[in-house]
Design an enzyme around this catalytic site. Sequence first.
Site, PDB file in Angstrom:
ATOM      1  N   TYR A 136     -16.430   9.479   9.116  1.00  0.00           N
ATOM      2  CA  TYR A 136     -15.420  10.065   8.238  1.00  0.00           C
ATOM      3  C   TYR A 136     -15.877  11.448   7.784  1.00  0.00           C
ATOM      4  O   TYR A 136     -16.927  11.599   7.157  1.00  0.00           O
ATOM      5  CB  TYR A 136     -15.151   9.181   7.023  1.00  0.00           C
ATOM      6  CG  TYR A 136     -14.587   7.806   7.350  1.00  0.00           C
ATOM      7  CD1 TYR A 136     -14.053   7.518   8.600  1.00  0.00           C
ATOM      8  CD2 TYR A 136     -14.584   6.794   6.392  1.00  0.00           C
ATOM      9  CE1 TYR A 136     -13.532   6.262   8.890  1.00  0.00           C
ATOM     10  CE2 TYR A 136     -14.068   5.532   6.683  1.00  0.00           C
ATOM     11  CZ  TYR A 136     -13.548   5.280   7.931  1.00  0.00           C
ATOM     12  OH  TYR A 136     -13.045   4.030   8.218  1.00  0.00           O
TER      13      TYR A 136
ATOM     14  N   GLN B  58     -12.768  -5.779  10.778  1.00  0.00           N
ATOM     15  CA  GLN B  58     -11.895  -4.850  10.050  1.00  0.00           C
ATOM     16  C   GLN B  58     -10.803  -4.323  10.980  1.00  0.00           C
ATOM     17  O   GLN B  58     -10.987  -3.343  11.691  1.00  0.00           O
ATOM     18  CB  GLN B  58     -12.706  -3.684   9.476  1.00  0.00           C
ATOM     19  CG  GLN B  58     -11.879  -2.804   8.550  1.00  0.00           C
ATOM     20  CD  GLN B  58     -12.676  -1.706   7.879  1.00  0.00           C
ATOM     21  OE1 GLN B  58     -12.324  -0.531   7.953  1.00  0.00           O
ATOM     22  NE2 GLN B  58     -13.762  -2.075   7.208  1.00  0.00           N
TER      23      GLN B  58
ATOM     24  N   TRP C   7      -7.297  -2.736   7.220  1.00  0.00           N
ATOM     25  CA  TRP C   7      -6.969  -1.354   6.888  1.00  0.00           C
ATOM     26  C   TRP C   7      -5.488  -1.081   7.139  1.00  0.00           C
ATOM     27  O   TRP C   7      -4.844  -1.786   7.897  1.00  0.00           O
ATOM     28  CB  TRP C   7      -7.854  -0.357   7.636  1.00  0.00           C
ATOM     29  CG  TRP C   7      -7.804  -0.328   9.135  1.00  0.00           C
ATOM     30  CD1 TRP C   7      -8.512  -1.099  10.003  1.00  0.00           C
ATOM     31  CD2 TRP C   7      -7.031   0.564   9.955  1.00  0.00           C
ATOM     32  NE1 TRP C   7      -8.237  -0.756  11.301  1.00  0.00           N
ATOM     33  CE2 TRP C   7      -7.338   0.264  11.305  1.00  0.00           C
ATOM     34  CE3 TRP C   7      -6.125   1.586   9.681  1.00  0.00           C
ATOM     35  CZ2 TRP C   7      -6.754   0.944  12.377  1.00  0.00           C
ATOM     36  CZ3 TRP C   7      -5.544   2.269  10.741  1.00  0.00           C
ATOM     37  CH2 TRP C   7      -5.863   1.944  12.060  1.00  0.00           C
TER      38      TRP C   7
ATOM     39  N   LYS D  51       8.726   5.640   1.075  1.00  0.00           N
ATOM     40  CA  LYS D  51       8.978   7.071   0.808  1.00  0.00           C
ATOM     41  C   LYS D  51       9.475   7.831   2.034  1.00  0.00           C
ATOM     42  O   LYS D  51      10.009   8.935   1.907  1.00  0.00           O
ATOM     43  CB  LYS D  51       7.722   7.736   0.256  1.00  0.00           C
ATOM     44  CG  LYS D  51       6.571   7.864   1.243  1.00  0.00           C
ATOM     45  CD  LYS D  51       5.372   8.532   0.572  1.00  0.00           C
ATOM     46  CE  LYS D  51       4.179   8.634   1.510  1.00  0.00           C
ATOM     47  NZ  LYS D  51       3.009   9.241   0.839  1.00  0.00           N
TER      48      LYS D  51
ATOM     49  N   GLY E 122      -6.618   3.564   0.025  1.00  0.00           N
ATOM     50  CA  GLY E 122      -7.135   4.885  -0.285  1.00  0.00           C
ATOM     51  C   GLY E 122      -6.238   5.521  -1.326  1.00  0.00           C
ATOM     52  O   GLY E 122      -5.152   5.016  -1.629  1.00  0.00           O
TER      53      GLY E 122
ATOM     54  N   SER F 216      -5.247   9.606  -3.058  1.00  0.00           N
ATOM     55  CA  SER F 216      -5.513  11.023  -3.255  1.00  0.00           C
ATOM     56  C   SER F 216      -5.468  11.389  -4.728  1.00  0.00           C
ATOM     57  O   SER F 216      -5.912  12.473  -5.112  1.00  0.00           O
ATOM     58  CB  SER F 216      -4.484  11.868  -2.478  1.00  0.00           C
ATOM     59  OG  SER F 216      -3.159  11.508  -2.845  1.00  0.00           O
TER      60      SER F 216
ATOM     61  N   GLN G 139      -2.614   6.546  -8.350  1.00  0.00           N
ATOM     62  CA  GLN G 139      -2.142   5.692  -7.258  1.00  0.00           C
ATOM     63  C   GLN G 139      -2.845   4.336  -7.286  1.00  0.00           C
ATOM     64  O   GLN G 139      -2.247   3.307  -6.976  1.00  0.00           O
ATOM     65  CB  GLN G 139      -2.378   6.379  -5.916  1.00  0.00           C
ATOM     66  CG  GLN G 139      -1.498   7.595  -5.671  1.00  0.00           C
ATOM     67  CD  GLN G 139      -1.858   8.310  -4.390  1.00  0.00           C
ATOM     68  OE1 GLN G 139      -3.038   8.411  -4.041  1.00  0.00           O
ATOM     69  NE2 GLN G 139      -0.868   8.823  -3.687  1.00  0.00           N
TER      70      GLN G 139
ATOM     71  N   ASN H  61      -1.706   0.208  -7.164  1.00  0.00           N
ATOM     72  CA  ASN H  61      -2.186  -0.669  -6.093  1.00  0.00           C
ATOM     73  C   ASN H  61      -2.889  -1.922  -6.602  1.00  0.00           C
ATOM     74  O   ASN H  61      -2.732  -3.010  -6.047  1.00  0.00           O
ATOM     75  CB  ASN H  61      -3.127   0.105  -5.166  1.00  0.00           C
ATOM     76  CG  ASN H  61      -2.424   1.180  -4.362  1.00  0.00           C
ATOM     77  OD1 ASN H  61      -1.196   1.180  -4.253  1.00  0.00           O
ATOM     78  ND2 ASN H  61      -3.180   2.091  -3.806  1.00  0.00           N
TER      79      ASN H  61
END
Length: 336
Positions: A55, A178, A206, A217, A286, A288, A292, A296
Amino acid sequence: MVDYRYLGNSGFKVSEITYGNWVTHASQVGHDAAIATVHKALDLGITSFDTADVYANTAAEVVLGEALGGLDRAEFEIFTKVYWPVGRKGPNDQGLSRKHIFDGIHGSLQRLGVDYVDLYQAHRYDYETPLEETMQAFADVVRQGKALYIGVSEWTAEQLRDGHALSTQLGFQLVSNQPQYSALWRVIEGKVVPTSEELGISQIVWSPMAQGVLSGKYLPGRSVPEGSRATDEKSGARFIERFLRDDVLEAVQRLTPVAAQAGLTMPQLAIAWVLQNPNVAAALVGASRPEQLEDNVKASGVKLDADTLAAIDAALAPVAVTDPEETYRVSPKKRP
């Protein structure tokens, strides 16, 4: 707060909402915002964090290590991975050879600033390295105390069975896989999940929101929102393309009243749906922005009734991908 689940046939518990920093840290999200989001996750009861050496070409591990620095090591769980090319990306800087696994774990520990990781994962299956070599290297990593448990990512049912047999012979536990999994991408249900249940292996899934499509959205017939993942080549745009067809987006919009009836937001419904599968130990999310995560985590502990599950199936059945053969197309036949 977030509920916990056992990982595989072990005594190790992980937070069922796990924070993943695949497309955020050192990439989509600025440094200060990344640190703030990790701290918010901790405040909300998320203690498990998933990353990988690949990553942002190792930089995401550095950011996560900085964010967790100074905390009592017993207070959080770190998962990282090895396989994809990193660093200078030379011939031995990739794959699951003994050399790359040892170079990988040493590099990850240094970047994360810890003495051990809780879970070390084979990020894909390596067709170019004998499985016996890979599993022996993992066994040695565990014996040296550099990783407590071993997992894999996107392995097929047969690969899981072979890996489990070798790990048992070598005296360590293969506890997790995963894979990608969501109400739109259900390919593990046919073979991977039944095999994993038999072997005592959990799924850490994931993209439970199908790269954000299940948030609702993205609207049929409309341009994708500015600044969304679909517009950013660095943040998984190629993964979301498959879901941006109008028939898929129309099906997702049919979930809006289902979520409302259940008293959930669309993201909460998507995350709660994957957590209804008893073979799923954790859903990776995840963020940003810290806020958020506040939405979740409310999916943790939610029990969807039979009518809600049936309504989700009815809405998405025409577009959901369920073919187990898709699990055989994920790991490259040759190293990158």
